[in-house]
Design an enzyme around this catalytic site. Structure first.
Site, PDB file in Angstrom:
ATOM      1  N   SER A 170      19.339 -56.821 -35.812  1.00 49.74           N
ATOM      2  CA  SER A 170      18.881 -54.766 -34.926  1.00 49.74           C
ATOM      3  C   SER A 170      20.338 -54.613 -34.258  1.00 49.74           C
ATOM      4  CB  SER A 170      18.015 -55.612 -34.456  1.00 49.74           C
ATOM      5  OG  SER A 170      17.282 -54.378 -33.521  1.00 49.74           O
ATOM      6  N   TYR A 200      12.819 -59.899 -28.093  1.00 54.29           N
ATOM      7  CA  TYR A 200      13.996 -59.122 -29.474  1.00 54.29           C
ATOM      8  C   TYR A 200      15.050 -58.961 -29.734  1.00 54.29           C
ATOM      9  CZ  TYR A 200      13.505 -56.790 -34.062  1.00 54.29           C
ATOM     10  OH  TYR A 200      13.712 -56.082 -35.470  1.00 54.29           O
TER      11      TYR A 200
END
Length: 248
Positions: free
Chosen positions: A146, A159
């Site tokens: 990501s 995250y």
């Protein structure tokens, strides 16, 4: 449509295979000729995927598995070894968002769960499947990362940290396998029309985002035997490969 012959005869493990990117990647890899070993938690959703793959003429093996089950991941490697004796493709797609909040407000159990699924499970997958990938003449390992691993957006701590750790894990594996036929690539899909994105950005219009089916053909190309790059990041939005650099 994918090239129906590009993955002919390949064995491919896809984690998080019943939703979002993993779902469409599993279907595309099966369409391209791979036998897909679909890994996800929900039996019913796996069976729906199996129905669709078989209806399109593909082949699939279902593995209902929670990736926090480390011994279960070990058994997966043993079962693949017993049946095929090798693995050609690992698409490590499964991941969770966790909570969005200041780091000091994140609950320990929430932090631990994100790390368990986004990082530790992928280490267990490498540990279990590496001997099988080494028996392939063209082993391919693809890890879904990501942009927040680099942008480090406020409130996305668990995250972002987990994806940065995943990149370090995958890159270490790439360096360890540099003299083997295994190629390791990380993928940044960018903002995409998935349930995870809706959880993170509930006010966003999903119709403004790419559909997860759009990235599937690229993942098939990265999994193909003729893909020869390793230790690189594929940015889906720009369709470009990016090299990693040590800070100056």
């Amino acid at each position: 449509m994918t090239d129906k012959k590009s993955l002919a005869g390949r064995i491919a493990v896809v984690t998080g295979a019943t939703r979002g990117i993993g779902y469409f990647a599993a279907k595309a890899m099966a369409e391209a000729g791979a036998h897909v070993v679909a890994v996800a938690r929900t039996q019913g959703a796996l069976e729906e995927l199996d129905d669709e793959i078989r209806a399109a003429g593909g082949a699939c093996t279902l593995v209902p598995l929670d990736l926090t089950d480390g011994p279960g991941i070990d058994r997966l490697g043993g079962a693949i070894n017993e049946r095929w004796g090798r693995l050609d493709i690992l698409l490590a797609n499964a991941g969770i968002l966790g909570t969005l909040s200041p780091l000091g407000h994140v609950q320990a159990k929430d932090w631990d769960k994100v790390m368990a699924i986004n990082v530790t499970a992928n280490w267990r997958l490498i540990r279990s499947l590496d001997p099988l990938l080494k028996r392939s003449e063209a082993g391919r390992a693809i890890f879904i990362s990501s942009g927040v691993a680099h942008s480090l957006k406020p409130f996305w701590g668990p995250y972002a940290v987990s994806k940065a750790a995943l990149e370090a894990l995958a890159r270490t594996y790439a360096h360890e396998t540099q003299k083997s036929p295994i190629k390791v690539v990380m993928v940044d899909p960018g903002a995409m029309r998935t349930a995870m994105r809706a959880q993170a950005m509930p006010g966003e219009d999903p119709e403004t985002l790419p559909h997860p089916s759009e990235i599937a053909p690229d993942l098939v190309k990265l999994a193909a035997p003729d893909f020869e790059r390793t230790d690189v990041l594929f940015d889906f939005r720009s369709k470009a490969f990016q090299n990693f650099h040590t800070p100056a």
